[in-house]
Design an enzyme around this catalytic site. Structure first.
Site, mmCIF file in Angstrom:
data_model
loop_
_atom_site.group_PDB
_atom_site.id
_atom_site.type_symbol
_atom_site.label_atom_id
_atom_site.label_comp_id
_atom_site.label_asym_id
_atom_site.label_seq_id
_atom_site.Cartn_x
_atom_site.Cartn_y
_atom_site.Cartn_z
ATOM 1 N N ARG A 21 -11.779 -0.789 -18.482
ATOM 2 C CA ARG A 21 -12.426 -0.168 -17.323
ATOM 3 C C ARG A 21 -13.456 0.882 -17.733
ATOM 4 O O ARG A 21 -14.412 1.126 -17.012
ATOM 5 C CB ARG A 21 -11.380 0.513 -16.412
ATOM 6 C CG ARG A 21 -10.482 -0.451 -15.667
ATOM 7 C CD ARG A 21 -9.753 0.293 -14.555
ATOM 8 N NE ARG A 21 -8.616 -0.423 -14.028
ATOM 9 C CZ ARG A 21 -8.670 -1.344 -13.056
ATOM 10 N NH1 ARG A 21 -9.821 -1.692 -12.538
ATOM 11 N NH2 ARG A 21 -7.576 -1.927 -12.629
ATOM 12 N N GLU A 28 -17.018 -2.038 -3.235
ATOM 13 C CA GLU A 28 -16.165 -2.918 -4.039
ATOM 14 C C GLU A 28 -16.876 -3.243 -5.340
ATOM 15 O O GLU A 28 -18.110 -3.238 -5.413
ATOM 16 C CB GLU A 28 -15.878 -4.181 -3.199
ATOM 17 C CG GLU A 28 -15.139 -5.293 -3.868
ATOM 18 C CD GLU A 28 -13.739 -4.951 -4.342
ATOM 19 O OE1 GLU A 28 -13.581 -3.931 -5.047
ATOM 20 O OE2 GLU A 28 -12.813 -5.733 -4.070
ATOM 21 N N ASP A 29 -16.107 -3.510 -6.383
ATOM 22 C CA ASP A 29 -16.723 -3.846 -7.660
ATOM 23 C C ASP A 29 -17.330 -5.251 -7.648
ATOM 24 O O ASP A 29 -18.467 -5.448 -8.037
ATOM 25 C CB ASP A 29 -15.729 -3.680 -8.832
ATOM 26 C CG ASP A 29 -14.402 -4.396 -8.611
ATOM 27 O OD1 ASP A 29 -14.232 -5.113 -7.604
ATOM 28 O OD2 ASP A 29 -13.505 -4.226 -9.469
ATOM 29 N N PHE A 44 -15.846 -14.193 -16.320
ATOM 30 C CA PHE A 44 -14.948 -13.065 -16.078
ATOM 31 C C PHE A 44 -15.569 -11.839 -16.723
ATOM 32 O O PHE A 44 -15.883 -11.835 -17.911
ATOM 33 C CB PHE A 44 -13.545 -13.323 -16.646
ATOM 34 C CG PHE A 44 -12.552 -12.363 -16.069
ATOM 35 C CD1 PHE A 44 -11.934 -12.637 -14.846
ATOM 36 C CD2 PHE A 44 -12.270 -11.160 -16.703
ATOM 37 C CE1 PHE A 44 -11.055 -11.724 -14.275
ATOM 38 C CE2 PHE A 44 -11.387 -10.245 -16.140
ATOM 39 C CZ PHE A 44 -10.778 -10.526 -14.929
ATOM 40 N N VAL A 45 -15.780 -10.817 -15.910
ATOM 41 C CA VAL A 45 -16.472 -9.627 -16.405
ATOM 42 C C VAL A 45 -15.555 -8.404 -16.400
ATOM 43 O O VAL A 45 -14.634 -8.316 -15.589
ATOM 44 C CB VAL A 45 -17.748 -9.325 -15.588
ATOM 45 C CG1 VAL A 45 -18.794 -10.401 -15.783
ATOM 46 C CG2 VAL A 45 -17.438 -9.160 -14.113
ATOM 47 N N ASP A 89 -15.791 -12.008 -5.303
ATOM 48 C CA ASP A 89 -15.516 -13.215 -6.079
ATOM 49 C C ASP A 89 -15.117 -14.320 -5.099
ATOM 50 O O ASP A 89 -15.970 -14.901 -4.440
ATOM 51 C CB ASP A 89 -14.431 -12.854 -7.101
ATOM 52 C CG ASP A 89 -14.111 -13.947 -8.090
ATOM 53 O OD1 ASP A 89 -14.438 -15.107 -7.844
ATOM 54 O OD2 ASP A 89 -13.489 -13.654 -9.134
#
Ligand code: IMP
Ligand code: MG
Length: 181
Positions: free
Chosen positions: A168, A102-103, A155-156, A106
């Site tokens: 992206r 997963e990226d 927020f990245v 959060d």
């Protein structure tokens, strides 16, 4: 491609070099932990696709890929908590060593949902590899087994991660600043 530096809402948080060297370390750790075994990397589309492709090349084991997709954010910045499966895996995970790739971890809603779903497929083992971990935002009790970097509440975007499908393909991980900041 270069990351815009001036008059831009983007501020580099991790450079492509920092990402690459951390991904080498994660791949080495996974290679060691699963020595003698094979793994299935299940990438969470779309954000994890660049991380998965770099991580996979640093894992010296038999590895296969599968992909799963969920929606929860819509086009905004806040997780709705209402996670929906939009694409399931298309191979059997029964008896396999599954690593969900997963990226960013959060609130934890997405990975809580996905680990329940994947556990139902009866893998031999199930672990989470998240490139970024944002512990201060967590709303579900879930942790990554492997993570690249812990980050503050920002927020990245970049290196696979988006805001409304933009950014992206940035090679660096950047903070997306609000106008005027
Ligand atoms: P969670 O369900 O809140 O843990 O969020 C997980 C998903 O939301 C990740 O797969 C990301 O796609 C997305 N997400 C969460 N935070 C960010 C961010 O800062 N930038 C881009 N996407 C994010
Ligand atoms: Mg995602």
């Amino acid at each position: 491609m270069t990351t815009p530096q001036t008059a831009s809402p983007l501020k580099v948080l991790f450079s492509r070099e920092q990402i690459a060297s951390r991904v080498v370390e994660l791949g080495a750790q996974i290679t060691k932990d699963y020595a003698g075994e094979s793994v299935v990397l299940v990438g969470v589309l779309k954000g994890a696709c660049l991380f998965l492709s770099d991580l996979a090349r640093n894992i010296a084991l038999d590895a296969s890929f599968d992909f799963i997709a969920v929606s929860s954010y819509g086009s905004g910045k806040m997780s709705s908590g209402d996670v929906k499966l939009t694409k399931d895996v298309d191979t059997s995970l029964q008896g396999k060593n599954v690593i969900v790739v997963e990226d960013i971890l959060d609130t934890g809603y997405t990975l809580t949902y996905l680990t329940k779903l994947l556990q139902a497929a009866q893998p031999k083992s199930l672990k989470i590899a998240a490139l970024l971990d944002m512990p201060s935002r967590r709303l579900q009790p879930i942790q990554a087994d492997y993570f690249g970097f812990k980050i503050p509440d920002e927020f990245v975007v970049g290196y696979g991660m988006d805001f409304a499908e933009q950014y992206r393909n940035l090679p660096d991980i950047c903070i997306l600043q609000e106008p005027g900041h």
